[in-house]
Scaffold this motif. Sequence first.
Motif, PDB file in Angstrom:
ATOM      1  N   ARG A 339       0.840  -1.207   0.000  1.00 58.91           N
ATOM      2  CA  ARG A 339       0.000   0.000   0.000  1.00 58.91           C
ATOM      3  C   ARG A 339       0.873   1.255   0.000  1.00 58.91           C
ATOM      4  O   ARG A 339       0.619   2.214  -0.740  1.00 58.91           O
ATOM      5  N   ASP A 340       1.944   1.261   0.818  1.00 61.51           N
ATOM      6  CA  ASP A 340       2.852   2.411   0.843  1.00 61.51           C
ATOM      7  C   ASP A 340       3.546   2.590  -0.501  1.00 61.51           C
ATOM      8  O   ASP A 340       3.767   3.726  -0.951  1.00 61.51           O
ATOM      9  N   LYS A 341       3.876   1.495  -1.159  1.00 64.66           N
ATOM     10  CA  LYS A 341       4.512   1.568  -2.465  1.00 64.66           C
ATOM     11  C   LYS A 341       3.555   2.160  -3.501  1.00 64.66           C
ATOM     12  O   LYS A 341       3.960   2.948  -4.361  1.00 64.66           O
ATOM     13  N   LEU A 343       1.103   4.256  -2.808  1.00 65.69           N
ATOM     14  CA  LEU A 343       1.000   5.676  -2.479  1.00 65.69           C
ATOM     15  C   LEU A 343       2.169   6.460  -3.077  1.00 65.69           C
ATOM     16  O   LEU A 343       1.976   7.538  -3.667  1.00 65.69           O
ATOM     17  N   GLN A 344       3.383   5.923  -2.946  1.00 68.97           N
ATOM     18  CA  GLN A 344       4.559   6.598  -3.519  1.00 68.97           C
ATOM     19  C   GLN A 344       4.430   6.705  -5.029  1.00 68.97           C
ATOM     20  O   GLN A 344       4.752   7.742  -5.629  1.00 68.97           O
ATOM     21  N   ARG A 354      -3.972   9.344  -0.495  1.00 75.28           N
ATOM     22  CA  ARG A 354      -3.808   9.144   0.949  1.00 75.28           C
ATOM     23  C   ARG A 354      -4.516   7.854   1.360  1.00 75.28           C
ATOM     24  O   ARG A 354      -5.480   7.434   0.705  1.00 75.28           O
ATOM     25  N   PRO A 355      -4.068   7.217   2.434  1.00 74.95           N
ATOM     26  CA  PRO A 355      -4.742   5.996   2.922  1.00 74.95           C
ATOM     27  C   PRO A 355      -6.170   6.310   3.338  1.00 74.95           C
ATOM     28  O   PRO A 355      -6.474   7.411   3.812  1.00 74.95           O
TER      29      PRO A 355
END
Length: 374
Positions: A339-341, A343-344, A354-355
């Motif tokens: 999920r962070d990847k 977002l980046q 954004r989450p």
Amino acid sequence: MSDAGSMIVFGNWRLRHAEPSPEAARRLRIQRVATRSGARAAQADCRGAHVLVAHCVDAAWQPAPDTAAPVPSHNIDPDWVPLAHVDIDGGLMHIRHLVDRADRHVAHFIAPPVPVSPFAPPQLYERLWQAFQANHLQTSNYECYYAVHAAPEELHVVIDATAPLDVLALGDAWLDALEADAASHFVAQIGEELQHGSHDNVLCRVLPHIEGRRGWANAALFSRKRRATVLEPLAEFSAVLRRDDSAPWTEQRHPDQPYGAAVEVDLAQHFDLPLRPVARWRHARASSGCESLETGNLFSVGFSCAQAAGPVFHCAIGYLRTRGDGSAALVAQEQAALRDKVLQFLRRQGLDARPDAGGIAHLYERIAEGSTRP
């Protein structure tokens, strides 16, 4: 993660399936091919010319001279198919991964569940034959190696865009980003690179009633089932419900449900809930499979546009299954990392992302709000 010095073994397809090979086919070629690998799996694009390390004919190991010209290779070739990812350490050869599937653009390898002990390089042909024989279910019928270790909810990302987004182009760009990031252990899952869907939906709000459940019900007017007739209407009925504002949301999905002229009535009867239709909307989605080479966890990454009165864009990251053993904790850890990847990636595309802890319920709320605005 990416190793330009990795060695890939090429040989006849019969060896992979542990079938008797004619004497002329009992030969192997070892070449250096850039490979992305982890503890559980590896991927390599074997197309093009690559440095020759050695030939192996039966039990004869023949190193290639330093002056040898690079040899053309392919991902799919009946006589020289990629067979294994290997390396040599301390004079002994190690089989790191066996080929699981080869496609036009890439070959996929998995760590053998029945491991192979190190051996002298001249034994390569015999040891490969034994390894494929011992792991034939996992390497020849790769779906047999799957297990499900958790049932986590999808992780959602809100995408605020000032201009219309092409979700299919966004999915393509995501795959390009995965391929370009050679340091990452996340890769596109071979055979599941990109799927596109578009279908109508009917969204309903749950009205106040004696049982107190609140939330949303949705009819997605599509089905993956083979239909008895082309005109048979089937839908996926789903509901996102909770008892009160402090309770967690629970989601139900029931595919392949028949419906009539008034789908809202069928939806209400199916869940035994009083419903009020709030929006008819179109869902366009570009979804791709994503694999962790380290753990064998497989995920889906879906970029979506929900088009009602106005477009609502979001992304969902869901866990599918795992190649081999694993744990719920590891699934959750990697799902959050993926999920962070995402977002980046979205922020590099110049998008406001954004989450979204509200998940699918928040998505439905945004669709309903957009449909009720004047």
